[in-house]
Design a protein around this motif. Structure first.
Motif, mmCIF file in Angstrom:
data_model
loop_
_atom_site.group_PDB
_atom_site.id
_atom_site.type_symbol
_atom_site.label_atom_id
_atom_site.label_comp_id
_atom_site.label_asym_id
_atom_site.label_seq_id
_atom_site.Cartn_x
_atom_site.Cartn_y
_atom_site.Cartn_z
ATOM 1 N N SER A 72 1.000 -1.312 0.049
ATOM 2 C CA SER A 72 0.106 0.082 -0.091
ATOM 3 C C SER A 72 0.835 1.198 -0.101
ATOM 4 N N LYS A 73 1.787 1.247 0.619
ATOM 5 C CA LYS A 73 2.867 2.325 0.925
ATOM 6 C C LYS A 73 3.298 2.887 -0.616
ATOM 7 N N LYS A 74 3.806 1.751 -1.192
ATOM 8 C CA LYS A 74 4.418 2.025 -2.557
ATOM 9 C C LYS A 74 3.507 2.569 -3.546
ATOM 10 N N ARG A 75 1.920 2.217 -3.452
ATOM 11 C CA ARG A 75 1.327 2.888 -4.470
ATOM 12 C C ARG A 75 0.583 4.074 -3.943
ATOM 13 N N ILE A 76 0.283 4.216 -2.588
ATOM 14 C CA ILE A 76 -0.287 5.659 -1.872
ATOM 15 C C ILE A 76 0.590 6.550 -1.764
ATOM 16 N N VAL A 77 1.931 6.223 -1.093
ATOM 17 C CA VAL A 77 2.933 7.300 -0.817
ATOM 18 C C VAL A 77 3.918 7.486 -1.830
ATOM 19 N N HIS A 78 4.308 6.564 -2.612
ATOM 20 C CA HIS A 78 5.250 6.740 -3.283
ATOM 21 C C HIS A 78 4.906 6.920 -4.725
#
Length: 172
Positions: free
Chosen positions: A61-67
């Motif tokens: 999720s962090k890869k898609r949402i944040v990065h």
């Protein structure tokens, strides 16, 4: 009510809600089309941020949402989201999009609540708006258009879109 923040659950709202496992564990989440583009219009008007209770899939999720998308993402258990929101915002200023079994806890308390079309039947009882689309299948894009129509000047389909009108990867 003029909302100041949109808080979205990740799994089941931005994704189809399924977790894909192999012998090594969780390895994949399916994010749908157009949701990021629509949020790129709305985030010029209000704060947009995400929560997930998925510890094992947090890095996905962090890869898609944040990065990739450039938004804030917090790891918050579904049963603790209401308290997390209260600690950060006036609940009357919050729009929350959820789908899950325990999302009703926050949905019934925020200023405006949205549930995906394939969301939990109990959570739908507390929704001000239920999308026709399912999570991971443009439900967020549909919700953004609804938010623009209800709280702002709406989305003008006749206006030519420029990079000044949106944020995100497609604006460049």
């Amino acid at each position: 009510m003029k909302p100041k923040v949109l808080i979205l659950d990740v799994d089941g709202v931005m994704t189809d809600g399924k977790f894909y496992y192999n012998i090594d564990g969780k390895y994949l989440k399916a994010f749908g089309p157009d949701d990021s583009d629509a949020l790129g219009i709305l985030d010029k008007l209000i704060e947009v941020r995400f929560v997930t209770g998925d510890k094992k899939g947090f890095e996905i999720s962090k890869k898609r949402i944040v990065h990739d998308m450039g938004y804030k993402l917090d790891l918050v258990s579904t049963i603790n989201r209401l308290e997390w929101m209260k600690d950060r915002y006036n609940l009357d200023d919050v729009i929350f999009i959820g789908d899950g079994f325990f999302d009703y806890i926050a949905l019934k308390e925020v200023g405006y609540s949205i549930v995906t079309g394939n969301g939990d039947v109990n959570s739908k009882k507390y929704a001000n708006y239920i999308t026709k689309r399912s999570g991971g299948d443009r439900a967020v894009a549909e919700a953004v258009i609804h938010i623009l129509d209800k709280f702002f000047e709406g989305f003008n389909y006749n206006k030519k879109i420029s990079s000044d009108d949106i944020s995100g990867e497609w604006s460049k």
